[in-house]
Design an enzyme around this catalytic site. Structure first.
Site, PDB file in Angstrom:
ATOM      1  CG  ASN A 165      38.037  44.442  25.925  1.00 41.43           C
ATOM      2  OD1 ASN A 165      38.511  44.974  24.932  1.00 41.43           O
ATOM      3  ND2 ASN A 165      36.749  44.491  26.221  1.00 41.43           N
TER       4      ASN A 165
ATOM      5  CE  LYS B 112      36.506  27.407  39.284  1.00 42.31           C
ATOM      6  NZ  LYS B 112      37.086  26.840  40.508  1.00 42.31           N
TER       7      LYS B 112
ATOM      8  CE1 TYR C 123      36.049  30.920  38.565  1.00 43.45           C
ATOM      9  CE2 TYR C 123      33.975  30.541  37.395  1.00 43.45           C
ATOM     10  CZ  TYR C 123      34.725  30.500  38.564  1.00 43.45           C
ATOM     11  OH  TYR C 123      34.150  30.037  39.714  1.00 43.45           O
TER      12      TYR C 123
ATOM     13  CG  ASP D  46      43.241  31.636  51.839  1.00 43.60           C
ATOM     14  OD1 ASP D  46      43.758  32.416  51.007  1.00 43.60           O
ATOM     15  OD2 ASP D  46      42.032  31.362  51.857  1.00 43.60           O
TER      16      ASP D  46
ATOM     17  CB  ALA E  26      42.356  28.073  46.323  1.00 45.22           C
TER      18      ALA E  26
ATOM     19  CB  ILE F 209      32.740  28.108  49.003  1.00 47.69           C
ATOM     20  CG1 ILE F 209      31.575  28.874  48.344  1.00 47.69           C
ATOM     21  CG2 ILE F 209      32.524  26.601  48.886  1.00 47.69           C
ATOM     22  CD1 ILE F 209      31.432  28.659  46.846  1.00 47.69           C
TER      23      ILE F 209
ATOM     24  CG  ASP G 169      50.335  31.710  45.682  1.00 46.12           C
ATOM     25  OD1 ASP G 169      49.662  30.863  45.046  1.00 46.12           O
ATOM     26  OD2 ASP G 169      50.487  32.887  45.303  1.00 46.12           O
TER      27      ASP G 169
END
Ligand code: NAD
Length: 444
Positions: A295, A353, A349, A237, A285, A218, A260
């Protein structure tokens, strides 16, 4: 990973078979290209209630560059319903009366755009009627089919909404449906183009844009689209992807920055690389490290939070405080529908977000008032990239089909949305989280 089902349903036997079996019927969407830059057909203007926008005045429409007609010839490419004057539930009948006879005739890959007003907290009848437009828009989006989209734009001033209307009425918004977008007004000095005359085809001329994670996926599409719109792009990147970042930068006439983004001094290093400042900052990113919480080791949790949220907060603060981000600047962060709806195996995640959404909503008014910078987020749904190609087949198929357009989005869809938010004309769009998900059923 190509969407073979979409190709199959594009053939006559495929269409026949899938219709007989009652399977999803995705339409091939008309996306922007230099050869086909606009939707084919007239843009029909409809009205419900007594509007103050003045769109029924042909001169006002011409001044806005909106090119709307009240008498289309042939199938309209779009129907724009001005419902800003709907102040009570009785007047909602005019919404039905206006769209009922024309919806069927809207062309394939066409648009329905409903213009609404902000909810008036002092008038619960107006608020009920205007909120009703949201349910109406989302329901029509789910039933309209044939690659057509339906969105609601809440606005007070049609001039401030010009770039947004232009975007929604163009092939650039092909994968955006069921969205409610608010457009306010912004201080004049934030709107005015600074160092180059405004060209609607290259609105970012003279501006510098930095896109994180732009070596592929993207981010690469975002860099490419911002460059198409005239920006000088900086392709950031990780050092391991430097070769790919350079390849993208060379192709776009931009520069690569191997960094980074989780480095504690990332903001300072970006500022040092951009002594002339920055106009557009795209936080793209992102990583996934999926596991159910039971887990999930702490390392998988923290690496996702570090890349997707902490680094976004840290670099945003650094670039605003150092003044690297100029007045009239834009920040576009990347959320995800997983952050809005939640997703099994993605507590890390989803948290990161959702954090982006919190950041955008809280920072937007302050960043605009203090720095003249808007802050918005794009929230992609299922987008065809390496990230989603790694998903097991059946889950991937479900992700692709479970939206109103019955197909996955492409990186370009997120890129076009980012380019609209980055447009100097979009100063009135602030604090918005815009889903680019084909009206995904997740979190709908
Ligand atoms: P991708 O994995 O193809 O690309 C991500 C890029 O970010 C890579 O080039 C990677 O090297 C770079 N990157 C990762 N960590 C970095 C770091 N620490 N510093 C600098 N760069 C780094 O992913 P994509 O699918 O193109 O996703 C882009 C964004 O969109 C991500 O934020 C992702 O969470 C979000 N998103 C994607 C989807 C989808 O369906 N693909 C859906 C919702 C949200």
């Amino acid at each position: 990973m190509a969407d073979r089902y979409l190709s199959f349903t594009g053939t006559a036997p495929g269409r026949f078979l899938t219709r007989r079996l009652g399977l999803p019927q995705p339409a091939a969407l008309h996306r922007w290209s230099p050869e086909r830059p606009s939707l084919k057909g007239d843009r029909l203007l409809l009205t419900a209630g007594k509007s103050d926008l003045g769109l029924t005045d042909a001169d006002a429409r011409t001044a806005l560059g909106l090119d709307l007609t009240t008498a289309p010839s042939g199938k309209p490419a779009a129907a724009v319903l001005d419902a800003t004057g709907v102040r009570d539930v009785e007047t909602l009948a005019e919404v039905h009366a206006a769209l009922h006879p024309v919806v069927r005739s809207v062309a394939e890959s066409g648009r329905v755009v409903v213009l609404g007003a902000p909810l008036d907290p002092a008038d619960h009848h107006q608020a009920a009627a205007q909120q009703a437009l949201e349910g109406f828009t989302r329901s029509l989006g789910k039933e309209i089919g044939r690659g057509r989209t339906v969105n609601l734009l809440r606005l007070t001033d049609a001039h401030a909404a010009e770039s947004t209307l232009r975007f929604l009425l163009s092939p650039k918004s092909a994968y955006l449906s069921g969205q409610v977008i608010e457009v306010g007004s912004a201080p004049a000095d934030v709107t005015a183009p600074r160092d180059a005359p405004h060209d609607p085809d290259r609105p970012l001329t003279g501006r510098t844009a930095l896109v994180t994670g732009a070596a592929r996926g993207i981010g690469e599409a975002v860099a490419e689209t911002l460059a198409r719109d005239g920006a000088r792009v900086v392709v950031l990147d990780v050092p391991q992807a430097e070769q790919d970042a350079r390849r993208v930068a060379d192709r776009l006439g931009g520069t690569a920055l191997a960094l980074d983004i989780t480095a504690p001094d990332a903001g300072a290093r970006i500022a040092a690389a951009l002594p002339d400042g920055l106009d557009v900052l795209v936080h793209n990113a992102g990583i996934t490290r999926d596991r159910r919480l039971v887990n999930m080791p702490a390392e998988r949790w923290s690496s996702v939070l570090d890349v997707n949220l902490t680094s976004v907060l840290r670099t945003t603060d650094a670039l605003l405080e150092s003044g690297t981000l100029k007045r009239g600047g834009r920040i576009v962060a990347t959320a995800s529908i997983a952050g809005l709806a939640g997703n099994a195996g993605q507590t890390n995640y989803g948290a990161s977000k959702a954090g982006i959404v919190g950041l955008v909503r809280a920072l937007a008014p302050r960043a605009l008032a203090e720095h003249g910078v808007t802050v918005n987020a794009v929230a992609p749904g299922f987008v065809e990239t390496r990230m989603t190609a790694a998903i097991p087949l059946f889950i991937r198929e479900a992700g692709r089909r479970m939206n109103s357009l019955a197909q996955g989005g492409l990186p370009i869809d997120v890129a076009e949305t980012t380019a609209w938010l980055a447009d100097p004309g979009s100063s009135g769009v602030n604090g918005q989280v815009v889903r680019v998900c084909g009206q995904s059923l997740l979190g709908a």
